[in-house]
Design a protein around this motif. Structure first.
Motif, short mmCIF file in Angstrom:
data_model
loop_
_atom_site.label_atom_id
_atom_site.label_comp_id
_atom_site.label_asym_id
_atom_site.label_seq_id
_atom_site.Cartn_x
_atom_site.Cartn_y
_atom_site.Cartn_z
N ARG A 102 0.82 -1.06 0.01
CA ARG A 102 0.00 0.05 -0.06
C ARG A 102 0.83 1.15 -0.08
NH1 ARG A 102 -4.00 -1.76 5.10
NH2 ARG A 102 -4.33 -4.09 4.23
N VAL A 103 0.92 2.05 -0.95
CA VAL A 103 1.77 3.30 -1.35
C VAL A 103 0.92 4.45 -1.07
CG1 VAL A 103 3.32 4.48 -2.82
CG2 VAL A 103 3.31 2.06 -2.83
N SER A 104 1.54 5.34 0.00
CA SER A 104 0.68 6.86 0.18
C SER A 104 0.95 7.62 -0.66
CB SER A 104 1.25 6.89 1.52
OG SER A 104 0.74 6.13 2.50
N LEU A 105 -0.04 8.31 -1.38
CA LEU A 105 -0.02 9.45 -2.34
C LEU A 105 -0.84 10.63 -1.88
CD1 LEU A 105 0.25 8.17 -5.85
CD2 LEU A 105 2.37 8.91 -4.55
N ASP A 106 -0.46 11.77 -1.87
CA ASP A 106 -1.20 12.75 -1.47
C ASP A 106 -1.81 13.73 -2.81
OD1 ASP A 106 -1.18 12.50 1.28
OD2 ASP A 106 0.65 13.23 1.36
N GLY A 107 -1.32 13.37 -3.96
CA GLY A 107 -2.01 14.15 -5.00
C GLY A 107 -1.33 13.34 -6.41
N PRO A 108 -1.75 13.85 -7.51
CA PRO A 108 -1.66 13.05 -8.73
C PRO A 108 -0.42 13.75 -9.52
CG PRO A 108 -3.29 14.87 -9.18
CD PRO A 108 -2.88 14.92 -7.72
N ASP A 109 0.24 14.62 -8.89
CA ASP A 109 1.33 15.00 -9.65
C ASP A 109 2.33 15.84 -8.59
OD1 ASP A 109 0.57 17.74 -8.79
OD2 ASP A 109 -1.02 17.42 -10.37
N PRO A 110 3.48 15.67 -9.03
CA PRO A 110 4.62 16.35 -8.00
C PRO A 110 4.21 17.70 -7.29
CG PRO A 110 5.60 15.64 -10.22
CD PRO A 110 4.20 15.69 -10.53
N GLN A 111 3.54 18.61 -8.05
CA GLN A 111 3.22 19.88 -7.54
C GLN A 111 2.35 19.50 -6.15
OE1 GLN A 111 1.08 22.44 -9.89
NE2 GLN A 111 1.49 24.35 -8.40
#
Length: 325
Positions: free
Chosen positions: A169-178
């Motif tokens: 399970r990988v945590s991401l807070d947005g769809p792009d680097p910005q």
């Protein structure tokens, strides 16, 4: 809980789950989603490979309705340290960590406790050098095992994990680097996406997890589109919890349950299943902390407290109700 679903080529792949009986009922623990399913008939206890579509077709069951004191699953956070400094982190950074030998003892106790699944979290668990050994202990004990990570060390560790874990399970807070790097630091998005690709390349069922915040909610549709392009097996949207280092942001960033459900319902369907874990869903999981203390989360908790040490294999059944991860 809201789910959007679709049939894909990923649906026919077989994945390892944890099977057993709770309260006279056959149950399946899915390490990819953390969900517990009812089978409707007795099952043999242990690790079993089932088709993805066969797992998701089983009805979900809240573990605390099964009438068994031992949790179906637990979240083990064997490390406090992390290479990132996310302000919304749910972990308590103030506690101590056990040494290598004591961590091995905790792994052995969890492995023989009777739980069907373990999610290894943190801190950042991929910073633990002996992590493969700890995972082997859990798997040998019959547990279905997942690892929750920020993904930045996955490119170099995915090969070793590929033969040991049943899901990442990988945590991401947005769809792009910005949008992602605003919360996790410059360069973290690129490393996490590389980690997701590495995990998939080594055949590890992989899910993206994202904490729903007011500041990130508008990026959710694009995040689901990214998940589809990457070929992951699902997305879980986590309601903000007022615990750990991120508790101070709760009032500003929490999205109400009804608004969260509306956001999920408005997503354009893709082949990637999307699930919302509400605050109510999260109110009732057991954490084994980095210092070896057992902590059962409740609906009103605001701190990662300690109940007692995981000194015995039955230490995970502290209250008589199920607190599964």
């Amino acid at each position: 809980m809201t789910t959007t679903t679709a049939t894909t080529g990923r649906a026919s792949a077989r994945r390892v789950v944890g099977c057993g009986t709770r309260g006279g009922t056959g149950v399946v623990y899915d390490p990819l989603t953390g969900l517990t399913h009812r089978t409707g008939q007795p099952v043999l206890t242990g690790r079993t490979a089932l088709a993805h579509e066969g797992i998701t077709a089983l009805p979900e069951v809240p573990p605390d309705e099964l009438g068994d004191g031992t949790p179906v699953s637990v979240c083990w956070s064997p490390i406090v340290r992390c290479n990132l400094a996310c302000p919304q982190c749910l972990d308590d950074k103030s506690g101590p960590e056990l040494g290598r030998g004591e961590r091995a003892e905790v792994a052995a106790r969890i492995a023989t406790s009777g739980v069907l699944g373990v999610d290894v979290s943190g801190g950042e668990p991929l910073l633990i050098r002996e992590l493969p050994t700890l995972l082997d202990v859990l798997v040998d004990g019959g547990c279905a095992v997942s690892v929750t990570t920020n993904g930045t060390h996955l490119p170099r560790r995915a090969e070793a994990l590929g033969s040991r874990v049943d899901a990442i399970r990988v945590s991401l807070d947005g769809p792009d680097p910005q949008r992602h790097d605003r919360w996790r630091g410059e360069g973290s998005f690129a490393k996490a996406v590389s980690g997701i690709r590495a995990a998939l390349a080594y055949g590890i069922p992989t899910q993206i997890q994202t904490v729903l915040m007011r500041s990130t909610a508008t990026g959710l549709p694009a995040l689901v589109e990214l998940a589809d392009r990457l070929g992951v097996h699902g997305v879980t949207v986590l309601q903000y919890l007022p615990i750990g280092a991120g508790a101070k942001l709760d009032a500003a960033e929490r999205v109400p349950d009804d608004k969260a459900r509306d956001l999920i319902a408005a997503l354009v369907p893709t082949p990637v299943p999307v699930r919302l874990r509400t605050r109510a869903d999260a109110a009732g999981f057991t954490v084994v902390r980095a210092d070896g203390q057992v902590w059962p989360n409740t609906a009103t908790t605001t701190a990662i407290a300690a109940l007692h040490p995981l000194a015995f294999t039955d230490s995970l059944a502290p209250t008589g109700r199920d607190y599964s991860a």
